[in-house]
Scaffold this motif. Structure first.
Motif, PDB file in Angstrom:
ATOM      1  N   GLU A 246       3.194  14.244   2.712  1.00  0.00           N
ATOM      2  CA  GLU A 246       4.022  13.426   1.823  1.00  0.00           C
ATOM      3  C   GLU A 246       3.215  12.363   1.085  1.00  0.00           C
ATOM      4  O   GLU A 246       3.673  11.844   0.064  1.00  0.00           O
ATOM      5  CB  GLU A 246       5.127  12.723   2.630  1.00  0.00           C
ATOM      6  CG  GLU A 246       6.213  13.641   3.147  1.00  0.00           C
ATOM      7  CD  GLU A 246       7.322  12.852   3.830  1.00  0.00           C
ATOM      8  OE1 GLU A 246       7.257  11.604   3.831  1.00  0.00           O
ATOM      9  OE2 GLU A 246       8.247  13.484   4.360  1.00  0.00           O
ATOM     10  N   ALA A 247       2.035  12.004   1.587  1.00  0.00           N
ATOM     11  CA  ALA A 247       1.267  10.884   1.032  1.00  0.00           C
ATOM     12  C   ALA A 247       0.785  11.202  -0.380  1.00  0.00           C
ATOM     13  O   ALA A 247       0.483  12.351  -0.703  1.00  0.00           O
ATOM     14  CB  ALA A 247       0.083  10.566   1.928  1.00  0.00           C
ATOM     15  N   PRO A 248       0.685  10.199  -1.249  1.00  0.00           N
ATOM     16  CA  PRO A 248       0.265  10.442  -2.630  1.00  0.00           C
ATOM     17  C   PRO A 248      -1.212  10.795  -2.730  1.00  0.00           C
ATOM     18  O   PRO A 248      -2.031  10.330  -1.939  1.00  0.00           O
ATOM     19  CB  PRO A 248       0.559   9.100  -3.322  1.00  0.00           C
ATOM     20  CG  PRO A 248       0.471   8.092  -2.227  1.00  0.00           C
ATOM     21  CD  PRO A 248       0.994   8.776  -0.995  1.00  0.00           C
ATOM     22  N   ASP A 249      -1.545  11.628  -3.706  1.00  0.00           N
ATOM     23  CA  ASP A 249      -2.929  11.981  -4.023  1.00  0.00           C
ATOM     24  C   ASP A 249      -3.245  11.385  -5.386  1.00  0.00           C
ATOM     25  O   ASP A 249      -3.079  12.036  -6.428  1.00  0.00           O
ATOM     26  CB  ASP A 249      -3.095  13.507  -4.039  1.00  0.00           C
ATOM     27  CG  ASP A 249      -2.807  14.127  -2.681  1.00  0.00           C
ATOM     28  OD1 ASP A 249      -3.282  13.570  -1.674  1.00  0.00           O
ATOM     29  OD2 ASP A 249      -2.102  15.139  -2.619  1.00  0.00           O
ATOM     30  N   VAL A 250      -3.685  10.132  -5.390  1.00  0.00           N
ATOM     31  CA  VAL A 250      -3.878   9.393  -6.640  1.00  0.00           C
ATOM     32  C   VAL A 250      -5.220   8.673  -6.610  1.00  0.00           C
ATOM     33  O   VAL A 250      -5.847   8.522  -5.560  1.00  0.00           O
ATOM     34  CB  VAL A 250      -2.734   8.369  -6.867  1.00  0.00           C
ATOM     35  CG1 VAL A 250      -1.399   9.093  -6.961  1.00  0.00           C
ATOM     36  CG2 VAL A 250      -2.680   7.347  -5.749  1.00  0.00           C
ATOM     37  N   ALA A 251      -5.638   8.218  -7.776  1.00  0.00           N
ATOM     38  CA  ALA A 251      -6.948   7.574  -7.925  1.00  0.00           C
ATOM     39  C   ALA A 251      -6.903   6.087  -7.619  1.00  0.00           C
ATOM     40  O   ALA A 251      -7.830   5.362  -7.978  1.00  0.00           O
ATOM     41  CB  ALA A 251      -7.466   7.794  -9.348  1.00  0.00           C
ATOM     42  N   ASP A 252      -5.871   5.620  -6.973  1.00  0.00           N
ATOM     43  CA  ASP A 252      -5.683   4.191  -6.708  1.00  0.00           C
ATOM     44  C   ASP A 252      -5.530   3.965  -5.208  1.00  0.00           C
ATOM     45  O   ASP A 252      -4.512   4.311  -4.618  1.00  0.00           O
ATOM     46  CB  ASP A 252      -4.437   3.703  -7.452  1.00  0.00           C
ATOM     47  CG  ASP A 252      -4.126   2.234  -7.183  1.00  0.00           C
ATOM     48  OD1 ASP A 252      -5.009   1.545  -6.656  1.00  0.00           O
ATOM     49  OD2 ASP A 252      -3.015   1.803  -7.508  1.00  0.00           O
ATOM     50  N   ALA A 253      -6.556   3.400  -4.581  1.00  0.00           N
ATOM     51  CA  ALA A 253      -6.510   3.169  -3.143  1.00  0.00           C
ATOM     52  C   ALA A 253      -5.365   2.240  -2.767  1.00  0.00           C
ATOM     53  O   ALA A 253      -4.676   2.462  -1.763  1.00  0.00           O
ATOM     54  CB  ALA A 253      -7.844   2.583  -2.665  1.00  0.00           C
ATOM     55  N   GLU A 254      -5.146   1.186  -3.552  1.00  0.00           N
ATOM     56  CA  GLU A 254      -4.094   0.236  -3.198  1.00  0.00           C
ATOM     57  C   GLU A 254      -2.720   0.879  -3.276  1.00  0.00           C
ATOM     58  O   GLU A 254      -1.817   0.522  -2.513  1.00  0.00           O
ATOM     59  CB  GLU A 254      -4.159  -0.984  -4.122  1.00  0.00           C
ATOM     60  CG  GLU A 254      -3.603  -2.240  -3.492  1.00  0.00           C
ATOM     61  CD  GLU A 254      -4.315  -2.611  -2.197  1.00  0.00           C
ATOM     62  OE1 GLU A 254      -3.622  -2.945  -1.220  1.00  0.00           O
ATOM     63  OE2 GLU A 254      -5.561  -2.568  -2.155  1.00  0.00           O
ATOM     64  N   ALA A 255      -2.544   1.839  -4.192  1.00  0.00           N
ATOM     65  CA  ALA A 255      -1.264   2.547  -4.273  1.00  0.00           C
ATOM     66  C   ALA A 255      -1.036   3.378  -3.022  1.00  0.00           C
ATOM     67  O   ALA A 255       0.091   3.481  -2.533  1.00  0.00           O
ATOM     68  CB  ALA A 255      -1.227   3.437  -5.514  1.00  0.00           C
ATOM     69  N   PHE A 256      -2.083   3.986  -2.485  1.00  0.00           N
ATOM     70  CA  PHE A 256      -1.948   4.748  -1.242  1.00  0.00           C
ATOM     71  C   PHE A 256      -1.511   3.835  -0.106  1.00  0.00           C
ATOM     72  O   PHE A 256      -0.564   4.136   0.630  1.00  0.00           O
ATOM     73  CB  PHE A 256      -3.272   5.429  -0.899  1.00  0.00           C
ATOM     74  CG  PHE A 256      -3.264   6.159   0.421  1.00  0.00           C
ATOM     75  CD1 PHE A 256      -2.931   7.498   0.485  1.00  0.00           C
ATOM     76  CD2 PHE A 256      -3.578   5.496   1.606  1.00  0.00           C
ATOM     77  CE1 PHE A 256      -2.909   8.170   1.699  1.00  0.00           C
ATOM     78  CE2 PHE A 256      -3.565   6.154   2.829  1.00  0.00           C
ATOM     79  CZ  PHE A 256      -3.227   7.494   2.876  1.00  0.00           C
ATOM     80  N   TRP A 257      -2.212   2.704   0.071  1.00  0.00           N
ATOM     81  CA  TRP A 257      -1.861   1.803   1.169  1.00  0.00           C
ATOM     82  C   TRP A 257      -0.473   1.201   0.973  1.00  0.00           C
ATOM     83  O   TRP A 257       0.260   0.963   1.935  1.00  0.00           O
ATOM     84  CB  TRP A 257      -2.912   0.706   1.303  1.00  0.00           C
ATOM     85  CG  TRP A 257      -4.240   1.193   1.784  1.00  0.00           C
ATOM     86  CD1 TRP A 257      -5.427   1.129   1.123  1.00  0.00           C
ATOM     87  CD2 TRP A 257      -4.518   1.820   3.045  1.00  0.00           C
ATOM     88  NE1 TRP A 257      -6.430   1.680   1.883  1.00  0.00           N
ATOM     89  CE2 TRP A 257      -5.902   2.116   3.071  1.00  0.00           C
ATOM     90  CE3 TRP A 257      -3.749   2.165   4.143  1.00  0.00           C
ATOM     91  CZ2 TRP A 257      -6.517   2.727   4.153  1.00  0.00           C
ATOM     92  CZ3 TRP A 257      -4.342   2.785   5.223  1.00  0.00           C
ATOM     93  CH2 TRP A 257      -5.723   3.059   5.228  1.00  0.00           C
TER      94      TRP A 257
END
Length: 468
Positions: A192-203
């Protein structure tokens, strides 16, 4: 309760663990919330704050910028007057002066230039640390667990095992194999976790998922253990929010509402929707990835929609600033008046304000139309007409502003720090769209993520107290 009024109140211990998914803003707000709650429930009692920190390490092994700012600046520079003692991993400090009780009602954090925050105007890779380790192999699970502050390898969100190593920023988007670029998630949450280029968005998503799925942490725990935890005052939530739709876009919509604070107006069709979809696909192509052979993830697409919306808003703001001529009436005030009219059709003050805003909008559009005619035809005979329309637009805009000052009161929400306003005797409401604050957003959205007109924000959107 203290039976002897002559005895001083007993001290109370305040504890917070700055988890790896918390950035400075979230940690600061939570510390402030703990402080205000303690002051309200035990006024005058000496307060002793204990802070632990998990993760938040830089390339040299020390604490990163977020943790250092919390420890050295926020606690010592802001909260210390309202505490008796502070204990952190770096120091233990006692307040040399009497503990103050005039705690502010609102914590305003404005720091748009933080280096790790994703710049939605561009699409670069964003890591928390600017100098990640260049190791080629993935770190062992035990090393990741140690970095995250886990006694054993369990999912950060639901505390279940077994776990998988989840890249914060995927390798395909430039993510490294640094231990700081990994989280431990169960297979379900990894998918379910996002696969994006933004580490802060993941956390940020991990933090949101911890709130959403916190009830899962108690699955499999013996009833005796639950009873013991509740006996010492620990609140246990054993049921989570209802997920009404299993369809893909239903999940995307749910996340946009719950995590990013989207309103029904943000989903409404219109001329902007085509631009939004075009920008959405640009973000998806440039700054997202796929994982587990899953072409689409709700969390990834929700992030892309949010970044696309912010990019379009930035472009619109820049265009409006670049244009000459009368200033367009304040968007949030117009939206607030129109929303008040919809919810309270008999509100004469809101109707007058909305009508004045529409008249000003018409005049401003007329100015733009005449200017376009002059520029395209390269004629000067219409300049007098333009001057006349500009004067009319300025008069109508000034009328709107005078009416706004007369009918509308402004303040700041004591819970999220965003602007709130009310028209006449109407309830206090947030001036702009729902802020990214779960507490305030809960007042306007029900558990299923739908707009609920019966849940007015007035109960939280109230002006701050003043201290003499």
């Amino acid at each position: 309760m203290n039976e002897n009024p002559q005895e001083p109140p007993k001290g109370i211990a305040l504890y917070h663990d700055m988890r790896v998914e918390e950035d400075f803003t979230k940690c600061a707000n939570r510390l402030f919330s703990i402080l205000t709650h303690a002051a309200a429930t035990s006024p005058g009692a000496p307060r002793h704050l204990y802070l632990d920190i998990q993760g938040h390490r830089n390339a040299a092994g020390g604490y990163d910028a977020d943790a250092l700012e919390i420890i050295k600046e926020f606690l010592l520079g802001f909260l210390s007057p309202y505490l008796t003692e502070i204990s952190t991993p770096l120091y233990q400090a006692r307040n040399p002066k009497p503990q103050r009780e005039d705690i502010p009602d609102v914590l305003n954090i404005r720091d748009p230039d933080r280096g790790h925050v994703y710049d939605h105007r561009e699409l670069p890779v964003r890591n928390r640390d600017s100098h990640p380790d260049q190791r080629r192999s993935r770190p062992p699970v035990r090393a990741i667990a140690d970095y995250l502050g886990l006694d054993e390898p369990i999912c950060l969100i639901c505390w279940q095992a077994p776990v998988e190593r989840a890249h914060v920023v995927p390798e395909s988007l430039g993510g490294s194999n640094d231990v700081r670029n990994f989280a431990l998630l169960c297979p379900r949450h990894h998918r379910e976790a996002p696969d994006v280029a933004d580490a802060e968005a993941f956390w940020s998503w991990v933090d949101y998922a911890c709130e959403r799925d916190g009830h899962m942490k108690w699955e499999g725990v013996e009833p005796e253990m639950r009873a013991k935890a509740e006996s010492i005052g620990l609140h246990i939530e054993t049921s989570g929010p209802v997920r009404r739709s299993l369809h893909h876009f239903g999940r995307v919509r749910d996340e946009l509402v719950r995590h990013y604070g989207w309103c029904p107006e943000d989903f409404a069709g219109g001329s902007h929707w085509g631009s939004l979809m075009e920008e959405f696909h640009t973000v998806m192509d440039a700054a997202t990835s796929t994982h587990f052979n899953v072409a689409k993830k709700a969390s990834t697409e929700a992030w892309a929609f949010e970044v696309a919306r912010r990019r379009l808003r930035d472009d619109t703001s820049q265009q409006e600033c670049a244009e000459d001529g009368p200033t367009r009436p304040s968007g949030p005030l117009v939206e607030l008046a129109e929303r008040t009219v919809r919810k309270s059709p008999r509100s004469g003050e809101a109707q007058r304000l909305a009508d004045a805003a529409r008249r000003a909008d018409i005049a401003i559009e007329a100015v733009a139309l005449v200017r376009g005619i002059i520029d395209s035809a390269r004629v000067s005979s219409a300049e007098e007409v333009l001057r006349g329309v500009q004067e009319e637009a300025a008069d109508r805009t000034a009328q709107f502003e005078r009416l706004s000052d007369e009918l509308m009161e402004h303040a700041v929400c004591r819970h999220c720090g965003h602007a709130i306003a009310r028209i006449g005797e109407a309830p206090w409401r947030h001036s702009a769209s729902a802020p990214m604050s779960r507490g305030c957003r809960a007042a306007s959205f029900d558990r299923d993520g739908d707009w609920d007109d019966s849940l007015d924000r007035a109960w939280q959107a109230s002006p701050p107290k003043t201290y003499q």
